[in-house]
Design a protein around this motif. Structure first.
Motif, PDB file in Angstrom:
ATOM      1  N   TRP A  16       0.841  -1.198   0.000  1.00 40.95           N
ATOM      2  CA  TRP A  16       0.000   0.000   0.000  1.00 40.95           C
ATOM      3  C   TRP A  16       0.877   1.248   0.000  1.00 40.95           C
ATOM      4  CZ3 TRP A  16      -5.083  -0.807  -0.704  1.00 40.95           C
ATOM      5  CH2 TRP A  16      -5.576  -2.093  -0.405  1.00 40.95           C
ATOM      6  N   ASP A  17       0.445   2.259  -0.749  1.00 44.33           N
ATOM      7  CA  ASP A  17       1.137   3.543  -0.742  1.00 44.33           C
ATOM      8  C   ASP A  17       0.257   4.585  -0.067  1.00 44.33           C
ATOM      9  OD1 ASP A  17       3.086   2.290  -2.187  1.00 44.33           O
ATOM     10  OD2 ASP A  17       2.672   3.319  -4.081  1.00 44.33           O
ATOM     11  N   THR A  37      -0.317  10.512   3.831  1.00 47.48           N
ATOM     12  CA  THR A  37       1.057  10.852   4.200  1.00 47.48           C
ATOM     13  C   THR A  37       1.067  11.886   5.315  1.00 47.48           C
ATOM     14  OG1 THR A  37       1.812  10.360   1.961  1.00 47.48           O
ATOM     15  CG2 THR A  37       3.253  11.750   3.302  1.00 47.48           C
ATOM     16  N   GLU A  38       0.177  12.876   5.230  1.00 45.71           N
ATOM     17  CA  GLU A  38       0.101  13.896   6.283  1.00 45.71           C
ATOM     18  C   GLU A  38      -0.421  13.299   7.585  1.00 45.71           C
ATOM     19  OE1 GLU A  38       1.397  16.852   6.121  1.00 45.71           O
ATOM     20  OE2 GLU A  38       1.916  16.671   3.998  1.00 45.71           O
ATOM     21  N   LEU A  39      -1.446  12.463   7.476  1.00 46.75           N
ATOM     22  CA  LEU A  39      -2.022  11.816   8.662  1.00 46.75           C
ATOM     23  C   LEU A  39      -0.963  10.975   9.373  1.00 46.75           C
ATOM     24  CD1 LEU A  39      -4.710  11.115  10.214  1.00 46.75           C
ATOM     25  CD2 LEU A  39      -4.945   9.168   8.673  1.00 46.75           C
ATOM     26  N   LYS A  40      -0.266  10.169   8.596  1.00 45.30           N
ATOM     27  CA  LYS A  40       0.766   9.301   9.147  1.00 45.30           C
ATOM     28  C   LYS A  40       1.911  10.120   9.748  1.00 45.30           C
ATOM     29  CE  LYS A  40       3.904   5.660   7.482  1.00 45.30           C
ATOM     30  NZ  LYS A  40       4.357   4.940   6.277  1.00 45.30           N
ATOM     31  N   LYS A  41       2.304  11.160   9.055  1.00 47.26           N
ATOM     32  CA  LYS A  41       3.395  12.006   9.557  1.00 47.26           C
ATOM     33  C   LYS A  41       2.988  12.719  10.849  1.00 47.26           C
ATOM     34  CE  LYS A  41       6.476  15.875   8.258  1.00 47.26           C
ATOM     35  NZ  LYS A  41       7.550  15.439   9.169  1.00 47.26           N
ATOM     36  N   ASN A  42       1.738  13.162  10.923  1.00 43.77           N
ATOM     37  CA  ASN A  42       1.267  13.822  12.148  1.00 43.77           C
ATOM     38  C   ASN A  42       1.323  12.868  13.336  1.00 43.77           C
ATOM     39  OD1 ASN A  42       0.821  16.218  10.813  1.00 43.77           O
ATOM     40  ND2 ASN A  42      -1.358  15.853  10.489  1.00 43.77           N
ATOM     41  N   ILE A  43       0.921  11.622  13.123  1.00 45.94           N
ATOM     42  CA  ILE A  43       0.958  10.629  14.197  1.00 45.94           C
ATOM     43  C   ILE A  43       2.403  10.333  14.609  1.00 45.94           C
ATOM     44  CG2 ILE A  43       0.465   8.209  14.786  1.00 45.94           C
ATOM     45  CD1 ILE A  43      -2.038   8.450  12.945  1.00 45.94           C
ATOM     46  N   LYS A  44       3.241  10.150  13.605  1.00 45.92           N
ATOM     47  CA  LYS A  44       4.649   9.843  13.840  1.00 45.92           C
ATOM     48  C   LYS A  44       5.350  10.976  14.595  1.00 45.92           C
ATOM     49  CE  LYS A  44       8.519   8.374  10.945  1.00 45.92           C
ATOM     50  NZ  LYS A  44       8.997   8.170   9.575  1.00 45.92           N
ATOM     51  N   ASP A  45       5.100  12.208  14.178  1.00 48.60           N
ATOM     52  CA  ASP A  45       5.740  13.363  14.815  1.00 48.60           C
ATOM     53  C   ASP A  45       5.216  13.604  16.225  1.00 48.60           C
ATOM     54  OD1 ASP A  45       7.253  13.734  12.571  1.00 48.60           O
ATOM     55  OD2 ASP A  45       6.162  15.467  11.828  1.00 48.60           O
ATOM     56  N   GLY A  58       2.435  15.319  -0.985  1.00 50.71           N
ATOM     57  CA  GLY A  58       3.402  14.270  -0.668  1.00 50.71           C
ATOM     58  C   GLY A  58       2.819  12.876  -0.833  1.00 50.71           C
ATOM     59  N   ILE A  59       3.698  11.905  -1.032  1.00 50.64           N
ATOM     60  CA  ILE A  59       3.293  10.503  -0.909  1.00 50.64           C
ATOM     61  C   ILE A  59       4.352   9.761  -0.093  1.00 50.64           C
ATOM     62  CG2 ILE A  59       2.023  10.433  -3.103  1.00 50.64           C
ATOM     63  CD1 ILE A  59       4.328   8.604  -4.162  1.00 50.64           C
ATOM     64  N   ILE A 111       4.775  16.140  -6.932  1.00 44.14           N
ATOM     65  CA  ILE A 111       4.578  15.078  -5.927  1.00 44.14           C
ATOM     66  C   ILE A 111       5.918  14.864  -5.231  1.00 44.14           C
ATOM     67  CG2 ILE A 111       3.880  12.697  -5.502  1.00 44.14           C
ATOM     68  CD1 ILE A 111       2.285  12.719  -8.065  1.00 44.14           C
ATOM     69  N   ALA A 112       5.889  14.974  -3.903  1.00 46.07           N
ATOM     70  CA  ALA A 112       7.135  14.908  -3.132  1.00 46.07           C
ATOM     71  C   ALA A 112       7.203  13.627  -2.317  1.00 46.07           C
ATOM     72  CB  ALA A 112       7.227  16.108  -2.200  1.00 46.07           C
ATOM     73  N   SER A 113       8.406  13.218  -2.003  1.00 39.14           N
ATOM     74  CA  SER A 113       8.587  12.031  -1.179  1.00 39.14           C
ATOM     75  C   SER A 113       9.920  12.085  -0.437  1.00 39.14           C
ATOM     76  CB  SER A 113       8.520  10.787  -2.068  1.00 39.14           C
ATOM     77  OG  SER A 113       8.394   9.636  -1.290  1.00 39.14           O
ATOM     78  N   GLN A 114       9.952  11.432   0.701  1.00 41.05           N
ATOM     79  CA  GLN A 114      11.190  11.310   1.479  1.00 41.05           C
ATOM     80  C   GLN A 114      11.326   9.859   1.883  1.00 41.05           C
ATOM     81  OE1 GLN A 114      10.367  13.903   4.864  1.00 41.05           O
ATOM     82  NE2 GLN A 114      11.471  15.585   3.883  1.00 41.05           N
TER      83      GLN A 114
END
Lengths: 438, 438
Positions: free
Chosen positions: A31-32, A38-46, B61-62, B166-169
């Protein structure tokens, strides 16, 4: 449609999560994360990092290489014991999880199944120019080992006193035969974890403390207490390294299954690495000078599972008033905690007219410096509210034809749908205040 | 000691970066980020994301799976062309980069070298229960492909108009034969990258724009203009997909080598994926209804190289006054931009006495809610200043025996070493203001 289907469809439609390698027909259970996911996941991670590392005086982070020396996985027991029982079809050579087959014949071709064998979950690869046993390496099957292997280096660099923890976040790989249920079980996934080093005599106290902290984190993520359960893993069922393990299990639409884990790993790992490497892994008590191996409490948080559970918890279908007085229509609303929502604010000029854009655009530019904001000027305002509800945006700001006269905008609350008229000059402070109340 | 040695030693000593799998004698050129390095790297990563994704209206982002369908790497040309030329020793089978060998005989055993062969840089692994050609997959060798493969899904979910990116890290893997120079070249490393989709006629304009943005980012990271160079890659030297490529090269202590890249990839990738997958990858012009493949500008930022360059730029040795009037002694100071520094503030009570701790600890607790802060009460204040200088902490706050009387503390600036007496009630605002000026 059951809730999992609804979530999966919404995730795809609105760009939270979609099938990996989709144009090529996908790659089994990969899954991508799209723009919103990506924002949701990053918010949780941060937020996890802020809460458990940056705000705490007893925690430091590391960010280790994914490929470690194969000796690490030999010492940890993974090369020998990190495995699933499999059976192979004698005819077509397809393999199945021995504990999950329902009949004696191959589910694929009907052939006879062979005897049960252990299949290692570590992904193999080869470093350097040759592909042989000498160059063989593994993708990490858990985060924990790096925190043990780096324990002496961290200790020397930061001189923390017990109890203290080493935290890490990142991708791990497990060659599962039966992944599935959307992002619940995939072959690569992100974990957030720490190893908390304590004196052996105090392990129970710290175990209880971290269990409470896990409850508090789940509440912070909007997960209702009645949706998850603390499951004590019995003797004989625990991983080879653990003296006590708790699984936090969640009631997913597909059943009650693991979400997080909390394990007392004793000094198993440090001891193994000390024996295998010959390096002194002990901690020196700064008061007494005693040298000993600390014991370890390990809370593990699956990041992708947190995303899944956050979406399940946030999903609501409600009756909402339409523009027509007294009329109702259903709305889908993702009630994410505001710190977690991908967009915090959406700016919605009532029409595409220049006179509204010239007010809305600078407001958007200003707020975007502090928050992820969306801007939408297409279709009716009712449809736009629904779109923002569906992606969980806590606040919608409408710029209308009154705005030029009263220098004010309408701020709509996602959950209550209540609307307030706020002076443009006060909007920034109003939003900031609403968003700090978590 | 040359600058690279100094940086490597400081990185290890202070817990920025240390050798991976060190207790097992290390794993060739693998490095782990320790507590301070993890914060430094995360600050750079997050700032990049804020600046290039969250603050921009034309970027989303993705976050894709690391393992994609093998068909992706066939279509992209990586399976065929992503390779280094190698020669193998006929006697001991050691392999060497053909373009880097200096004599005809094996550098390891003196044996005869065979003919040059191409060696693919993609790491192989196997998905599922069998290890054969069918289950073979690759770890991603670049971020870019996911952004191309997911282009239709992203477009459908977010409906952006050209130009947009589209950005990615994330982590990528290249099976390099000769990695080296600390974190400059390693087999796994983090990239930050975006694919910026434009109309073919406008590619030059966008190429120039993004080159300017890369300059601005480097300035923001504290990299001096005279330390790096824009190197135009000539015809025949460029990657197979590119019509124009610029390398931003930095003067490392070990020579002028690549830091970032900027490539015009044309519509090469989208076209290949459209042909290979049979899926329509085209963009539809919302005004004219025309369907066409956008062209792509790709700025690539190595995250680990940014960390390395940030450390090289920040490193200073200076004469500094000691506690003794008129005396000087050398100090090492890491002059990171304050947004990048691991700790923003260090709280230093002059002694371990209770009367100081009872003021210093609440101040620490309060500031830690907003900033990564350190707390140090060991050794002389001069030594503690040096320690904070060495890890680049912008501000030291000293709580002394006057503090109880005047309700004020001394705030010391890392770069100027100037000290100011600030009321405790004003400290938070003072620091906030200093830290916003980037």
């Amino acid at each position: 449609m059951d809730l999992m289907e609804k979530i999966t469809h919404l995730a795809k439609r609105r760009g939270f999560i979609f099938a990996g390698s989709d144009i090529y027909g996908g790659l089994a259970n990969s899954w991508d994360y799209g723009p919103l996911g990506t924002e949701l996941k990053k918010n949780i991670k941060d937020e996890w990092w802020r809460r458990f590392v940056r705000e705490r005086i007893d925690m430091v982070g590391i960010d280790a290489a994914l490929v470690m020396s194969p000796k690490v996985w030999e010492a940890s027991g993974h090369v020998k014991q990190f495995s699933d029982p499999l059976v192979e079809c004698k005819k077509c050579h397809m393999r199945f999880r021995a504990d999950q087959i329902e009949k004696d014949a191959c589910a694929s071709c009907g052939g006879e199944l062979g005897a049960e064998k252990q299949f290692n979950l570590l992904f193999k690869t080869f470093l350097g120019a040759t592909e042989d046993a000498q160059s063989q390496a593994y993708l990490r099957g858990e985060l924990a080992q790096a925190m043990f292997v780096d324990f002496p280096a961290v200790l020397q660099a930061v001189r923390r006193r017990l109890p203290f923890g080493i935290a890490s976040q990142g991708r791990v790989f497990r060659n599962e035969i039966t992944p599935g249920n959307f992002i619940f079980r995939t072959r690569e996934f992100d974990l957030m974890e720490f190893e908390y080093f304590v004196r052996e005599a105090e392990w129970q106290k710290h175990f209880e403390y971290w269990l409470e902290e896990m409850h508090a984190w789940l509440a912070h993520c909007g997960v209702k207490k009645e949706h998850y359960y603390v499951h004590e893993i019995e003797d004989g069922e625990r991983a080879h390294y653990s003296k006590r393990t708790i699984d936090i299990e969640y009631d997913y639409p597909f059943g009650r299954k693991e979400l997080y884990g909390l394990a007392y790993r004793t000094d198993f790992d440090l001891k193994n690495h000390m024996e295998s490497s010959g390096r002194d892994m002990r901690y020196t008590d700064p008061e007494t000078g005693d040298k000993f191996l600390p014991h370890v409490i390990e809370p593990t948080f699956g990041l992708d599972r947190t995303v899944l559970v956050a979406m399940l918890e946030a999903y609501h279908e409600e009756d909402a008033p339409t523009a027509e007085e007294g009329e109702k229509e259903p709305r889908i609303v993702m009630k994410f905690p505001s710190w977690m929502a991908p967009y915090k604010v959406a700016i919605l000029p009532l029409s595409k007219k220049e006179e509204l854009a010239k007010i809305a655009e600078p407001l958007y530019a200003d707020l975007r410096k502090s928050y992820m904001c969306d801007y939408d000027e297409t279709q009716s305002i009712g449809k736009r509210y629904r779109r923002q509800d569906e992606i969980g945006t806590p606040f919608c700001i409408t710029v209308d034809f009154e705005t030029a006269k009263d220098n004010a905008v309408t701020v709509r609350d996602r959950d209550t749908m209540a609307q307030e008229r706020i002076k443009i000059a006060d909007v920034r402070e109003y939003i900031a205040k609403k968003l700090t109340v978590k």
